[in-house]
Design a protein around this motif. Structure first.
Motif, short mmCIF file in Angstrom:
data_model
loop_
_atom_site.label_atom_id
_atom_site.label_comp_id
_atom_site.label_asym_id
_atom_site.label_seq_id
_atom_site.Cartn_x
_atom_site.Cartn_y
_atom_site.Cartn_z
N LEU A 177 5.63 -4.41 43.60
CA LEU A 177 6.78 -5.12 44.50
C LEU A 177 6.84 -4.40 45.86
CD1 LEU A 177 9.38 -4.85 41.56
CD2 LEU A 177 8.22 -6.86 42.35
N ARG A 178 6.53 -3.26 45.94
CA ARG A 178 6.70 -2.59 47.34
C ARG A 178 5.61 -3.34 48.09
NH1 ARG A 178 6.77 2.69 44.65
NH2 ARG A 178 8.72 3.50 44.34
N ASN A 179 4.63 -3.91 47.75
CA ASN A 179 3.64 -4.54 48.62
C ASN A 179 3.47 -6.13 48.53
OD1 ASN A 179 1.76 -2.10 49.68
ND2 ASN A 179 2.08 -1.40 47.51
N THR A 180 4.68 -6.48 47.92
CA THR A 180 4.69 -7.86 47.51
C THR A 180 5.48 -8.74 49.01
OG1 THR A 180 4.61 -7.71 45.24
CG2 THR A 180 5.79 -9.74 46.45
N THR A 181 4.81 -9.73 49.17
CA THR A 181 5.53 -10.78 50.47
C THR A 181 6.10 -11.82 49.73
OG1 THR A 181 3.33 -10.29 51.75
CG2 THR A 181 4.61 -12.22 52.23
N ILE A 182 5.67 -12.52 48.92
CA ILE A 182 6.81 -13.74 48.30
C ILE A 182 6.63 -13.01 46.48
CG2 ILE A 182 6.80 -15.89 47.83
CD1 ILE A 182 4.84 -16.26 50.09
N LEU A 183 7.94 -12.89 46.07
CA LEU A 183 8.27 -12.85 44.73
C LEU A 183 8.74 -14.12 43.96
CD1 LEU A 183 8.27 -10.80 42.22
CD2 LEU A 183 10.63 -10.22 42.96
N LEU A 184 7.92 -14.36 42.93
CA LEU A 184 8.20 -15.85 42.35
C LEU A 184 8.69 -15.84 40.89
CD1 LEU A 184 5.11 -17.16 44.13
CD2 LEU A 184 7.45 -17.90 44.80
N PRO A 185 9.64 -15.19 40.69
CA PRO A 185 9.97 -15.01 39.14
C PRO A 185 10.99 -16.23 38.88
CG PRO A 185 11.43 -13.90 40.30
CD PRO A 185 10.58 -14.51 41.51
N ASN A 186 11.20 -16.51 37.56
CA ASN A 186 12.30 -17.41 37.34
C ASN A 186 13.41 -16.69 36.95
OD1 ASN A 186 12.16 -16.32 34.41
ND2 ASN A 186 10.86 -18.00 33.78
N ARG A 187 14.84 -17.38 36.65
CA ARG A 187 15.77 -16.45 36.71
C ARG A 187 15.88 -15.52 35.40
NH1 ARG A 187 21.99 -19.47 36.25
NH2 ARG A 187 23.10 -17.41 36.29
N ARG A 188 15.45 -16.07 34.20
CA ARG A 188 15.49 -15.01 33.18
C ARG A 188 14.77 -13.92 33.40
NH1 ARG A 188 12.43 -16.00 27.26
NH2 ARG A 188 13.19 -13.80 26.41
N GLU A 189 13.50 -13.79 34.18
CA GLU A 189 12.74 -12.77 34.55
C GLU A 189 13.32 -11.82 35.36
OE1 GLU A 189 8.74 -15.31 33.62
OE2 GLU A 189 9.33 -15.09 35.72
N ILE A 190 13.67 -12.12 36.44
CA ILE A 190 14.51 -11.16 37.47
C ILE A 190 15.84 -10.76 37.09
CG2 ILE A 190 15.68 -13.22 38.87
CD1 ILE A 190 14.56 -11.78 41.35
N GLU A 191 16.37 -11.34 36.22
CA GLU A 191 17.73 -10.71 35.79
C GLU A 191 17.32 -9.70 34.69
OE1 GLU A 191 20.93 -14.31 36.70
OE2 GLU A 191 20.40 -14.05 34.46
N LEU A 192 16.40 -9.98 33.76
CA LEU A 192 15.92 -8.73 32.96
C LEU A 192 15.45 -7.71 33.64
CD1 LEU A 192 13.89 -11.08 30.16
CD2 LEU A 192 16.10 -9.39 29.93
N LEU A 193 14.54 -7.99 34.58
CA LEU A 193 13.63 -6.88 35.44
C LEU A 193 14.89 -6.13 36.12
CD1 LEU A 193 11.12 -5.81 36.25
CD2 LEU A 193 11.38 -7.30 38.15
N PHE A 194 15.85 -6.60 36.79
CA PHE A 194 16.73 -5.86 37.66
C PHE A 194 17.95 -5.54 36.74
CE2 PHE A 194 14.05 -7.26 40.74
CZ PHE A 194 13.54 -6.14 41.40
N ASN A 195 18.15 -6.41 35.80
CA ASN A 195 19.61 -6.25 34.92
C ASN A 195 20.81 -6.50 35.65
OD1 ASN A 195 20.88 -5.47 32.27
ND2 ASN A 195 21.03 -3.43 33.01
N VAL A 196 20.60 -7.35 36.51
CA VAL A 196 21.88 -8.01 37.42
C VAL A 196 21.56 -9.39 37.46
CG1 VAL A 196 22.32 -5.63 38.49
CG2 VAL A 196 20.58 -7.24 39.42
N ASP A 197 22.68 -10.07 38.21
CA ASP A 197 22.46 -11.45 38.41
C ASP A 197 21.71 -11.70 39.40
OD1 ASP A 197 23.70 -13.54 40.83
OD2 ASP A 197 23.91 -14.15 38.87
N TYR A 198 20.76 -13.02 39.38
CA TYR A 198 19.62 -13.18 40.01
C TYR A 198 19.85 -12.98 41.46
CZ TYR A 198 21.08 -18.26 41.18
OH TYR A 198 21.49 -19.33 41.64
N ARG A 199 21.10 -13.38 42.00
CA ARG A 199 21.14 -13.12 43.41
C ARG A 199 21.15 -11.80 43.97
NH1 ARG A 199 24.43 -18.04 46.26
NH2 ARG A 199 23.67 -19.79 44.81
N GLU A 200 21.82 -10.92 42.89
CA GLU A 200 21.86 -9.56 43.53
C GLU A 200 20.61 -8.86 43.10
OE1 GLU A 200 24.27 -5.22 41.76
OE2 GLU A 200 24.94 -7.46 41.33
#
Length: 296
Positions: A177-200
């Motif tokens: 992630l520290r070297n990522t230019t473009i992150l392309l998850p779906n909503r479920r994935e990013i919310e599971l990864l960070f444990n917050v709403d997708y915008r946050e």
């Protein structure tokens, strides 16, 4: 040039009378075989749109491996980064019943065994961006570790983690992630990864060093931000026939527009458009006739 680094799987799609439970039997109505793998599907799309493409991966010495290589060669994808070894190629056995319900079994084969010294660094150096997706990591962590090192050396990285990597947890993914230019998850994935709403979650990713985050929202379209600007981009109308590969198609459209210097809003719109057209036909690589420039 845009290159992919991910699993290469031959999708064996079994149409069945039912998906059997424990101690049950069923029968196969039909069988179709299609080249697959998330990053590979995206690269196939980009090649269909006329983008110079390459791929980093591994196949076995079997017929499945030959089919996977032949598909890329016919599309004009550079295959010098694909290692051929003794062993089984990756296979996804997909069982689909008459109601469209699915069950999937994945045999990663040699996919999980890519050592960093097997990676064609010439392709990495020539690529404007390396598009990475997850490995199953059941036969080892070599491929995942190689992705971490490639992310550090690449000119740019687009990253669609998928559930297999999201389930590994944020700490393990931070080096990529520290070297990522473009992150392309779906909503479920990013919310599971960070444990917050997708915008946050998007803002947290930006704070970690990601330049652009585009979240796939399914029937709601997509959301994209670079930390300064944000857009909720409406979907295109579609009559879905097969949603397999819809996320990979979004990635192809997004990266196509990004490669052409479009704004992040235009990139998301192009991603939405390509995905909407792909799901109206059968197959994760059925890009024939789709023109990403028609996204408006």
């Amino acid at each position: 040039m845009i290159s992919g680094f991910g699993a290469l799987n031959l999708d064996k799609i079994y149409m069945v009378d039912k998906i059997p439970g424990k101690d049950e039997e069923g029968f196969v109505i039909d069988l179709e075989m299609h080249p697959g793998g998330s990053a590979a599907n995206t690269i196939a799309g980009l090649a269909s749109f006329g983008v110079e493409t390459g791929f980093i991966g591994k196949v076995g010495s079997d017929e499945e491996g030959r089919i996977l290589l032949r598909d890329f060669e016919e599309r004009g994808v550079e295959t010098s980064g694909i290692v051929r070894v003794e062993g089984r190629s990756g296979v996804a056995m997909i069982f689909v019943d008459r109601d469209g319900n699915r069950a999937i079994l994945v045999d990663p084969g040699v996919n999980d065994t890519i050592e960093i010294d097997e990676v064609n660094m010439e392709i990495v150096e020539r690529s404007d961006i390396i598009h990475m997706t997850s490995f199953i990591c059941k036969n080892g962590l070599e491929s995942f570790r190689s992705q971490i090192e490639v992310a550090e050396r690449a000119n740019g990285v687009s990253f669609d983690p998928g559930l297999p990597y999201v389930e590994r947890g944020l700490e393990e993914l931070k080096p990529i992630l520290r070297n990522t230019t473009i992150l392309l998850p779906n909503r479920r994935e990013i919310e599971l990864l960070f444990n917050v709403d997708y915008r946050e979650a998007c803002q947290i990713a930006i704070d970690m060093g990601v330049e652009i985050v585009a979240v796939k929202l399914g029937a709601e379209g997509s959301y994209v931000t670079d930390g300064k600007n944000e857009y909720l981009v409406k979907p295109f109308s579609a009559k879905p026939v097969d949603t397999t590969g819809a996320g990979d198609a979004f990635n192809a459209g997004f990266l196509y527009a990004w490669h052409r210097g479009k704004s992040i809003e235009e990139c998301a719109r192009t991603g939405n458009y390509v995905a909407s057209r792909l799901i109206e036909r059968v197959g994760a690589r059925s890009y024939q006739g789709i023109d990403p420039e028609m996204s408006g």
